[in-house]
Write a protein that holds these residues in place. Structure first.
Motif, mmCIF file in Angstrom:
data_model
loop_
_atom_site.group_PDB
_atom_site.id
_atom_site.type_symbol
_atom_site.label_atom_id
_atom_site.label_comp_id
_atom_site.label_asym_id
_atom_site.label_seq_id
_atom_site.Cartn_x
_atom_site.Cartn_y
_atom_site.Cartn_z
ATOM 1 N N ASP A 40 0.678 -1.296 -0.035
ATOM 2 C CA ASP A 40 0.017 -0.066 -0.052
ATOM 3 C C ASP A 40 0.906 1.199 -0.009
ATOM 4 O O ASP A 40 0.352 2.212 -0.789
ATOM 5 C CB ASP A 40 -0.937 0.084 1.159
ATOM 6 C CG ASP A 40 -1.832 -1.071 1.032
ATOM 7 O OD1 ASP A 40 -2.550 -1.505 2.294
ATOM 8 O OD2 ASP A 40 -2.199 -1.810 -0.010
ATOM 9 N N ILE A 41 2.063 1.389 0.802
ATOM 10 C CA ILE A 41 2.905 2.267 0.944
ATOM 11 C C ILE A 41 3.339 2.726 -0.748
ATOM 12 O O ILE A 41 3.496 3.705 -0.922
ATOM 13 C CB ILE A 41 3.920 2.088 1.863
ATOM 14 C CG1 ILE A 41 3.333 2.103 3.168
ATOM 15 C CG2 ILE A 41 4.982 3.363 1.764
ATOM 16 C CD1 ILE A 41 4.445 1.552 4.277
ATOM 17 N N ILE A 42 3.821 1.622 -1.376
ATOM 18 C CA ILE A 42 4.573 1.882 -2.646
ATOM 19 C C ILE A 42 3.530 2.348 -3.561
ATOM 20 O O ILE A 42 3.618 3.242 -4.375
ATOM 21 C CB ILE A 42 5.073 0.585 -3.157
ATOM 22 C CG1 ILE A 42 6.170 0.044 -2.214
ATOM 23 C CG2 ILE A 42 5.476 0.367 -4.630
ATOM 24 C CD1 ILE A 42 6.647 -1.212 -2.372
ATOM 25 N N LEU A 48 0.612 9.414 -6.182
ATOM 26 C CA LEU A 48 0.742 10.690 -6.020
ATOM 27 C C LEU A 48 1.834 11.316 -6.813
ATOM 28 O O LEU A 48 1.822 12.330 -7.134
ATOM 29 C CB LEU A 48 1.051 11.092 -4.512
ATOM 30 C CG LEU A 48 0.086 10.884 -3.410
ATOM 31 C CD1 LEU A 48 0.752 11.125 -2.164
ATOM 32 C CD2 LEU A 48 -1.160 11.835 -3.809
ATOM 33 N N SER A 49 2.837 10.448 -7.270
ATOM 34 C CA SER A 49 3.919 11.020 -8.264
ATOM 35 C C SER A 49 3.602 10.693 -9.565
ATOM 36 O O SER A 49 4.272 11.121 -10.525
ATOM 37 C CB SER A 49 4.966 10.356 -7.856
ATOM 38 O OG SER A 49 5.395 10.439 -6.639
ATOM 39 N N GLY A 50 2.394 10.187 -9.908
ATOM 40 C CA GLY A 50 1.954 9.659 -11.308
ATOM 41 C C GLY A 50 2.903 8.609 -12.069
ATOM 42 O O GLY A 50 3.139 8.999 -13.144
ATOM 43 N N LYS A 51 3.626 7.918 -11.178
ATOM 44 C CA LYS A 51 4.031 6.687 -11.748
ATOM 45 C C LYS A 51 3.680 5.360 -11.651
ATOM 46 O O LYS A 51 2.653 5.262 -11.256
ATOM 47 C CB LYS A 51 5.591 6.471 -10.739
ATOM 48 C CG LYS A 51 6.305 7.879 -10.853
ATOM 49 C CD LYS A 51 6.888 8.123 -12.318
ATOM 50 C CE LYS A 51 7.864 9.563 -11.785
ATOM 51 N NZ LYS A 51 8.420 9.912 -13.251
ATOM 52 N N SER A 52 3.981 4.399 -12.737
ATOM 53 C CA SER A 52 3.524 3.063 -12.836
ATOM 54 C C SER A 52 4.323 2.224 -12.161
ATOM 55 O O SER A 52 5.666 1.870 -12.264
ATOM 56 C CB SER A 52 3.348 2.714 -14.201
ATOM 57 O OG SER A 52 2.502 3.828 -14.962
ATOM 58 N N VAL A 53 3.789 1.270 -11.231
ATOM 59 C CA VAL A 53 4.337 0.073 -10.532
ATOM 60 C C VAL A 53 3.599 -0.999 -10.641
ATOM 61 O O VAL A 53 2.705 -1.235 -10.755
ATOM 62 C CB VAL A 53 4.855 0.892 -9.039
ATOM 63 C CG1 VAL A 53 5.422 2.049 -8.969
ATOM 64 C CG2 VAL A 53 3.551 0.815 -8.306
ATOM 65 N N PHE A 54 4.620 -2.070 -10.369
ATOM 66 C CA PHE A 54 3.994 -3.303 -10.220
ATOM 67 C C PHE A 54 4.683 -3.906 -8.775
ATOM 68 O O PHE A 54 5.845 -4.205 -9.035
ATOM 69 C CB PHE A 54 4.243 -4.346 -11.284
ATOM 70 C CG PHE A 54 3.876 -5.786 -11.446
ATOM 71 C CD1 PHE A 54 4.791 -6.734 -10.994
ATOM 72 C CD2 PHE A 54 2.546 -6.082 -11.603
ATOM 73 C CE1 PHE A 54 4.362 -7.979 -10.758
ATOM 74 C CE2 PHE A 54 2.053 -7.304 -11.258
ATOM 75 C CZ PHE A 54 3.149 -8.310 -11.012
ATOM 76 N N VAL A 55 3.983 -4.478 -8.100
ATOM 77 C CA VAL A 55 4.492 -4.943 -6.960
ATOM 78 C C VAL A 55 3.968 -6.518 -6.739
ATOM 79 O O VAL A 55 2.719 -6.978 -6.832
ATOM 80 C CB VAL A 55 3.800 -4.445 -5.666
ATOM 81 C CG1 VAL A 55 4.534 -5.114 -4.351
ATOM 82 C CG2 VAL A 55 4.138 -2.910 -5.841
ATOM 83 N N LYS A 70 13.482 14.312 -2.572
ATOM 84 C CA LYS A 70 13.119 15.146 -3.568
ATOM 85 C C LYS A 70 12.349 14.602 -4.676
ATOM 86 O O LYS A 70 11.660 15.429 -5.311
ATOM 87 C CB LYS A 70 14.274 15.684 -3.983
ATOM 88 C CG LYS A 70 15.145 16.567 -2.976
ATOM 89 C CD LYS A 70 16.444 17.148 -3.719
ATOM 90 C CE LYS A 70 17.175 17.856 -2.562
ATOM 91 N NZ LYS A 70 18.591 18.437 -2.943
ATOM 92 N N ASP A 71 12.452 13.270 -5.198
ATOM 93 C CA ASP A 71 11.666 12.854 -6.123
ATOM 94 C C ASP A 71 11.096 11.322 -5.840
ATOM 95 O O ASP A 71 11.651 10.702 -4.728
ATOM 96 C CB ASP A 71 12.798 12.803 -7.566
ATOM 97 C CG ASP A 71 14.006 11.907 -7.296
ATOM 98 O OD1 ASP A 71 14.922 12.656 -7.173
ATOM 99 O OD2 ASP A 71 13.758 10.961 -6.872
ATOM 100 N N ASN A 92 9.504 2.345 -18.157
ATOM 101 C CA ASN A 92 9.162 3.179 -17.164
ATOM 102 C C ASN A 92 8.090 2.761 -16.404
ATOM 103 O O ASN A 92 7.034 3.491 -15.569
ATOM 104 C CB ASN A 92 8.300 4.518 -18.230
ATOM 105 C CG ASN A 92 9.323 5.396 -18.882
ATOM 106 O OD1 ASN A 92 10.459 5.742 -18.385
ATOM 107 N ND2 ASN A 92 8.675 5.797 -20.040
ATOM 108 N N ILE A 93 8.183 1.525 -16.273
ATOM 109 C CA ILE A 93 7.576 0.768 -15.258
ATOM 110 C C ILE A 93 8.382 0.258 -14.235
ATOM 111 O O ILE A 93 9.414 -0.423 -14.424
ATOM 112 C CB ILE A 93 6.672 -0.570 -15.815
ATOM 113 C CG1 ILE A 93 5.592 0.084 -16.928
ATOM 114 C CG2 ILE A 93 6.029 -1.243 -14.754
ATOM 115 C CD1 ILE A 93 4.852 -1.035 -17.419
#
Length: 722
Positions: A40-42, A48-55, A70-71, A92-93
């Motif tokens: 959930d944290i990731i 909020l940062s507008g990034k794509s992640v896969f856990v 900072k980023d 970009n993932i």
């Protein structure tokens, strides 16, 4: 009550997200999480940062963490390092996992993971290795694995260590983690290959189940089969090449204790007893005993040979029946050949040793004390052999000499024999300290260590190689005359030039002789001998070189042998007896030299010259009277320097030889036969002269310079030409 609920709800919200701030201008992240799920944290900071992640499913658990970055990437990597996560960025993932897995080109695995659920790990392994991995339901458990260059099978075996009662099974091209009825059984992965080229099959098996190997073989051969066998049998380390299908199948079935039959083109494979398989590898031998009975044989048979069940006794035929492989029965066959020998007063006796082993004393026992080979018992402290009453007593006394706790050391001689050493004993030892063996170069020393060290020091001065002597021999037979006519065969002149002395002459006969006459006796002697050889007044009887060891006798002979029959006739002319006899004539020479100090050589010479007279030529039958012979002998001992000649003369023979020639038949007529006879009388006086030069051969040759060599030649060849 209402206010209490509001207060508790506010407290819970404060514990979950303590602080949050996100600035679009500087892209900074300030977040504080308390006891929240890692996944959930990731997802929160990614959204909020507008990034794509896969856990993936390996990321579990809760954590408390504060972001001040900072980023997004800095925040994500710092958080992953804190939680021991691994991040991979692709297109970009961001892929987040607790498993760091790398599969090499040769299908080896580098794996690094800590405290991850086993079920989740198996899913990741299946996905990233593109391999089917099935598993039964197993208890909730975590595992930590760090390996490099391992196979998938090795990794799975490490995983199931944490799962009691589970085993690994190979299914087709995948794996199955299965529960095995509460028994911890580990099944290895099948590792084998079967190939088929031109109807010839080859197979290589490291570790595989029997049923899987058979199935693969029949698939390759495109044949049908039915298996009635134990499917859990494992085959290991089997390699066969270029076999027909039938040959390879038979070899594999032997490993699995199976046989087959064919019905309607279907191979039916069934189990057989192992003893039935081994019968084809065994032989049966029946040995009939000739000199001992079967019961005696069993009583003397060593335990290591008689402990097996392949020996049977047939008392009716007094035979031994052997059944087994050649390796099993050949030692027994050899034992029977040694003991089944004729015996009169012989019997077998056992000898026990207390302090040494049989293998130490056996090589030392003289052959005269042994009537048969030694049979060692398993303990190594006893042996059995065939003896008589006398040899048994002698053998017991011999063993007593060795079976002691005294200091015993082997002495190996290099150049001399044991009997020579016993004649030249150094002062440090007595004869009782040395024990002879059958080997003339090996003795045993018995005594204390100090005596042994002193003996070794003195032995170095005794056990040295003897010098070798080379004998140059020339034997001349010379006709005695009052004067010498040199004729035209030799001419010598001396000139004095700047280059030194020179001489010239014709010595054709001398240079046909190997003996270096000019170097030993000078030019004048060589010229005289050449003239005599040319005119036939001298003759070379021997021209040779012999080599011998110091103090050893050398025999040389140059003889002619005359054979005749000695016949005794009766009154009526019948032959009573007939014997062939020999008469040898010529030169016989015995030389024994030894090297003394300062380059001196002492030589003992025994020379014998015999001469055979003319044969009566009037009779050509084998009953002719043997020719007369004369002999001259001389024995002397001289001492000379190495390379200096020794001359032995005085062997003079003066003989009057009478021969008679008869005309056959007419020459034997009484009175009238004298007119058909011719008698010839000749006088001969000869002298035999022996020239001997002993040379002590040196190991290291001395090389002369050109100047030294010229002086040596001048001294030897020009000393007679003045």
């Amino acid at each position: 009550m209402k206010y209490v609920r509001v207060l508790l709800c506010s407290f819970f919200m404060l514990s979950t997200v303590f602080f949050y701030s996100y600035s679009q201008e500087n892209m900074s992240i300030y977040m504080d999480f308390r006891n929240q799920k890692v996944s959930d944290i990731i997802y929160s900071i990614a959204e909020l940062s507008g990034k794509s992640v896969f856990v993936d499913e390996t990321v579990t658990g809760t954590v408390t963490f504060r972001f001040e970055d900072k980023d997004f990437e800095s925040a994500l990597y710092r958080f992953a390092d804190f939680c021991q996560l691994y991040i991979t960025k692709k297109d970009n993932i961001f892929y987040v996992s607790k498993v760091q897995l790398n599969v090499t080109s040769d299908k080896k695995i580098d794996l690094n993971t800590e405290n991850v659920l086993i079920e989740a790990l198996l899913n990741v392994l299946s996905r990233l290795t593109n391999t089917t991995i099935l598993y039964d339901t197993f208890p909730h458990a975590n595992v930590t694995i760090r390996v490099k260059g391992a196979s998938l099978e090795d990794v799975l075996n490490l995983v199931i260590v944490k799962l009691p009662g589970f085993g690994l099974e190979r299914v087709a091209s995948g794996y199955y983690v299965t529960k095995s009825a509460g028994i911890a059984i580990r099944r290895n992965v099948d590792v084998f290959t079967v190939s088929n080229v031109d109807e010839l099959f080859s197979i290589s098996i490291q570790n595989a189940r029997f049923v899987n190997v058979i199935e693969t073989l029949f698939l390759k051969a495109k044949k049908e089969f039915s298996l009635f066998s134990n499917t859990s049998l494992q085959l290991e380390n089997i390699f066969y090449t270029d076999k027909t299908f039938e040959e390879l199948l038979s070899l594999l079935l032997v490993q699995g204790n199976c046989d087959y039959t064919i019905k309607d083109d279907i191979y039916y494979i069934f189990e057989v007893q192992k003893k039935d398989i081994t019968k084809s590898f065994k032989e049966t031998k029946i040995i009939r005993l000739k000199h001992i009975n079967a019961e005696t044989f069993m009583s003397v048979l060593p335990s290591e040979l008689g402990g097996s069940g392949f020996i049977k006794i047939d008392r009716a035929s007094n035979s031994v029946v052997l059944n087994g492989s050649l390796i099993e029965i050949n030692p027994i066959v050899e034992f029977i050949a040694k003991i089944d020998v004729p015996m009169t007063d012989r019997f077998f006796a056992r000898f026990d040793l207390k302090n040494i082993d049989v293998k130490e004393v056996a090589p030392l026992i003289p052959k005269s004390l042994l009537l048969s080979d030694i049979i060692q018992t398993p303990s190594g402290k006893s042996f059995i052999t065939q003896v008589t009453k006398e040899s048994k007593s002698a053998l017991e006394n011999f063993i007593l000499v060795f079976d002691k706790k005294d200091f015993l050391q082997t002495v190996k001689l290099k150049y001399i024999k044991s009997e020579e050493l016993l004649k030249l004993l150094p002062p440090s030892v007595q004869k009782e300290n040395l024990i002879e063996t059958n080997n003339k170069s090996i003795l045993f020393f018995r005594g204390n260590e100090t005596q042994y060290k002193d003996f070794c020091t003195e032995l170095e001065k005794i056990d040295v190689p003897k010098e070798q002597i080379k004998y140059q021999i020339l034997v001349i037979q010379r006709q005695k005359t009052d004067g010498v006519n040199w004729g035209t065969s030799f001419e010598a002149n001396s000139t004095v030039e700047e280059s030194g002395y020179t001489w010239h002459g014709l010595l054709s006969n001398i240079f046909n002789i190997n003996f270096d006459i000019i170097a030993q006796f000078g030019v004048q002697f060589a010229g005289k001998l050449n003239a005599e050889l040319s005119e036939g007044k001298s003759k070379v009887l021997a021209d040779t070189t012999l080599n011998g060891i110091s103090e050893e006798t050398i025999n040389f002979s140059n003889t002619n042998t005359y054979r005749y029959r000695d016949i005794v006739l009766g009154k009526d002319g019948d032959v009573y007896s007939s014997t062939t006899r020999e008469i040898a004539s010529g030169l016989m020479l015995d030389i024994k030299g030894w090297v003394s100090g300062e380059g001196m050589v002492t030589v003992k010479i025994d020379a014998q010259v015999s001469k055979q007279g003319n044969v009566n030529s009037s009779s050509k039958t084998e009953t002719a009277t043997p020719p007369p012979t004369s002999e001259k002998k001389v024995s002397t001992t001289v001492r000379t320097k190495t390379g200096e000649p020794v001359i032995i003369g005085g062997l003079i023979q003066k003989e009057i030889d009478t021969s008679e020639k008869r005309v056959p038949i007419l020459g034997v007529i009484p009175l009238l036969g004298n007119f058909f006879k011719t008698k010839t009388t000749s006088t001969a006086e000869t002298e035999f002269i022996i020239y001997l030069v002993p040379l002590v051969e040196k190991n290291n040759a001395e090389y002369l310079t050109e100047t030294e060599n010229l002086k040596r030649l001048q001294k030897k060849y020009a000393k007679d030409v003045q």
